[in-house]
Scaffold this motif. Structure first.
Motif, PDB file in Angstrom:
ATOM      1  N   PRO A 181       0.805  -1.102   0.085  1.00 30.24           N
ATOM      2  CA  PRO A 181      -0.033  -0.122  -0.138  1.00 30.24           C
ATOM      3  C   PRO A 181       0.865   1.460   0.159  1.00 30.24           C
ATOM      4  CG  PRO A 181      -0.181  -1.220   2.026  1.00 30.24           C
ATOM      5  CD  PRO A 181       0.699  -1.963   1.166  1.00 30.24           C
ATOM      6  N   ALA A 182       2.068   1.185   0.782  1.00 29.84           N
ATOM      7  CA  ALA A 182       2.816   2.513   0.789  1.00 29.84           C
ATOM      8  C   ALA A 182       3.483   2.817  -0.765  1.00 29.84           C
ATOM      9  CB  ALA A 182       3.921   2.312   1.621  1.00 29.84           C
ATOM     10  N   VAL A 183       3.711   1.915  -1.558  1.00 30.19           N
ATOM     11  CA  VAL A 183       4.289   1.988  -2.758  1.00 30.19           C
ATOM     12  C   VAL A 183       2.758   2.513  -3.753  1.00 30.19           C
ATOM     13  CG1 VAL A 183       5.054   1.051  -4.828  1.00 30.19           C
ATOM     14  CG2 VAL A 183       5.946   0.299  -2.726  1.00 30.19           C
ATOM     15  N   ALA A 184       1.906   1.977  -3.571  1.00 36.85           N
ATOM     16  CA  ALA A 184       0.831   2.524  -4.422  1.00 36.85           C
ATOM     17  C   ALA A 184       0.266   3.741  -4.167  1.00 36.85           C
ATOM     18  CB  ALA A 184      -0.664   1.581  -3.958  1.00 36.85           C
ATOM     19  N   LEU A 185       0.349   4.229  -2.781  1.00 35.17           N
ATOM     20  CA  LEU A 185      -0.077   5.444  -2.376  1.00 35.17           C
ATOM     21  C   LEU A 185       0.817   6.732  -3.033  1.00 35.17           C
ATOM     22  CD1 LEU A 185      -2.345   6.699  -0.162  1.00 35.17           C
ATOM     23  CD2 LEU A 185      -0.421   6.793   1.458  1.00 35.17           C
ATOM     24  N   ALA A 196      -5.023  10.251  -2.926  1.00 33.17           N
ATOM     25  CA  ALA A 196      -5.049   8.650  -2.582  1.00 33.17           C
ATOM     26  C   ALA A 196      -5.072   8.685  -0.986  1.00 33.17           C
ATOM     27  CB  ALA A 196      -4.191   7.815  -3.244  1.00 33.17           C
ATOM     28  N   ALA A 197      -5.741   7.861  -0.424  1.00 32.85           N
ATOM     29  CA  ALA A 197      -5.433   7.703   1.104  1.00 32.85           C
ATOM     30  C   ALA A 197      -5.574   6.144   1.267  1.00 32.85           C
ATOM     31  CB  ALA A 197      -6.840   8.117   1.593  1.00 32.85           C
ATOM     32  N   TRP A 198      -4.818   6.038   2.481  1.00 29.31           N
ATOM     33  CA  TRP A 198      -4.299   4.520   2.764  1.00 29.31           C
ATOM     34  C   TRP A 198      -5.480   4.216   3.918  1.00 29.31           C
ATOM     35  CZ3 TRP A 198       1.028   2.731   4.539  1.00 29.31           C
ATOM     36  CH2 TRP A 198       1.174   1.342   4.689  1.00 29.31           C
ATOM     37  N   GLY A 199      -6.301   3.010   3.408  1.00 30.00           N
ATOM     38  CA  GLY A 199      -7.335   2.607   4.263  1.00 30.00           C
ATOM     39  C   GLY A 199      -6.824   1.819   5.393  1.00 30.00           C
ATOM     40  N   VAL A 200      -6.847   2.221   6.614  1.00 30.59           N
ATOM     41  CA  VAL A 200      -6.610   1.258   7.795  1.00 30.59           C
ATOM     42  C   VAL A 200      -7.528   1.027   8.749  1.00 30.59           C
ATOM     43  CG1 VAL A 200      -3.903   2.005   7.668  1.00 30.59           C
ATOM     44  CG2 VAL A 200      -5.674   3.316   9.055  1.00 30.59           C
ATOM     45  N   SER A 201      -8.653   1.812   8.563  1.00 29.85           N
ATOM     46  CA  SER A 201      -9.566   1.411   9.500  1.00 29.85           C
ATOM     47  C   SER A 201     -10.848   2.417   8.843  1.00 29.85           C
ATOM     48  CB  SER A 201      -9.540   2.020  10.763  1.00 29.85           C
ATOM     49  OG  SER A 201      -9.536   3.370  10.877  1.00 29.85           O
ATOM     50  N   LEU A 217      -8.645   5.097  -2.805  1.00 29.44           N
ATOM     51  CA  LEU A 217      -8.375   4.357  -1.772  1.00 29.44           C
ATOM     52  C   LEU A 217      -7.482   3.029  -1.937  1.00 29.44           C
ATOM     53  CD1 LEU A 217      -9.269   4.173   1.425  1.00 29.44           C
ATOM     54  CD2 LEU A 217     -10.957   2.511   0.926  1.00 29.44           C
ATOM     55  N   VAL A 218      -6.476   3.074  -1.093  1.00 28.17           N
ATOM     56  CA  VAL A 218      -5.663   2.089  -1.301  1.00 28.17           C
ATOM     57  C   VAL A 218      -5.878   1.149   0.208  1.00 28.17           C
ATOM     58  CG1 VAL A 218      -3.117   1.332  -1.204  1.00 28.17           C
ATOM     59  CG2 VAL A 218      -3.890   3.328  -2.406  1.00 28.17           C
ATOM     60  N   VAL A 219      -5.880  -0.246  -0.033  1.00 27.79           N
ATOM     61  CA  VAL A 219      -6.025  -1.229   0.891  1.00 27.79           C
ATOM     62  C   VAL A 219      -5.391  -2.679   0.751  1.00 27.79           C
ATOM     63  CG1 VAL A 219      -7.817  -2.519   2.269  1.00 27.79           C
ATOM     64  CG2 VAL A 219      -8.395  -0.418   1.276  1.00 27.79           C
TER      65      VAL A 219
END
Length: 255
Positions: A181-185, A196-201, A217-219
């Motif tokens: 996810p970090a790479v995609a973000l 783009a946002a990293w979905g953690v919750s 959204l990146v998950v």
């Protein structure tokens, strides 16, 4: 696969034999007798099984309408093909996915819309090849993004590029499933108009929608249970996606 086809043929023949017996006609394999009482073979004519629908004639693209995509269906139809396009919700067997990867052929799930034309609204779902997503997790995401165009690639770079272009160029929203996810973000946020946002919750997705109007959204599905995964996707799809005026210039939001 060949064994399954033989089993199907055997079942069809048995059904026809029983129907002929019930109808009073000669069963499959029965013999008739001529006037002299000599037995002679009765030719058996089986109805032709329905042929698979042909794909649209598009250079480099194989379009399939079947609900189940098997290796036997595509094995002899991949010459010169660069992309296989299947219906939304179609079941693609693992052997097909392996064969396409070996041949470097892209697998895409087309939109529900006619002619697979891009639209200004909708969801694009990108699935990277290295994603550790179980069938249940992928089904959960698909259920929350019904009708989404789906992009399956081995390379995370290719997945993010295609999803980002759809989001930036057509005003759509995107979801990327990846084990990186970090790479995609980082890759997605290099594209103008993509936030783009990293979905953690569920809470983090809600906050991203509120603060920056996240439109991608990146998950990492391996890090979440099905309930939380569906909750995040539902929150994202139903949230706001407009960039707040306060950050519009800095974040490259819409003018």
């Amino acid at each position: 696969m060949a064994g399954q086809e033989l089993d199907l043929e055997a079942i069809v023949r048995e059904v026809l034999r029983r129907l002929q017996q019930l109808g009073g006609g000669p069963a499959v394999g029965d013999q008739a007798r001529d006037g002299a009482g000599t037995a002679k073979a009765t030719p058996v004519v089986l109805p032709a099984l329905p042929s698979a629908p042909l794909s649209a004639c598009e250079p480099g693209r194989l379009r399939l309408e079947q609900r189940t995509i098997t290796l036997g269906l595509i094995r002899d139809r991949l010459q010169g093909v660069k992309e296989v396009l299947v219906s939304p919700g179609a079941v693609v067997t693992p052997s097909v996915r392996d064969e396409l990867r070996k041949r470097r052929i892209t697998l895409r799930f087309r939109s529900e819309l006619p002619d697979d034309s891009p639209v200004p609204a909708g969801v694009v779902l990108g699935v990277a090849g290295g994603t550790n997503a179980t069938g249940a997790a992928l089904a959960a995401v698909t259920a929350e993004t019904a009708g989404a165009e789906r992009i399956d690639r081995d390379c995370i770079l290719e997945v993010v590029r295609h999803v980002s272009q759809a989001v930036a160029g057509h005003g759509r929203i995107g979801v990327v499933l990846t084990d990186r996810p970090a790479v995609a973000l980082c890759l997605a946020n290099r594209q103008t108009s993509v936030r783009a946002a990293w979905g953690v919750s569920v809470a983090s997705v809600r906050e991203a929608a509120k603060l920056i109007g996240a439109n991608l959204l990146v998950v990492n599905p391996a890090q979440h249970g099905l309930y939380e995964l569906r909750g995040m996707i539902r929150e994202f799809v139903g949230g706001r996606h407009e960039c707040p005026k306060t950050y519009r210039l800095a974040l490259g939001g819409e003018a």
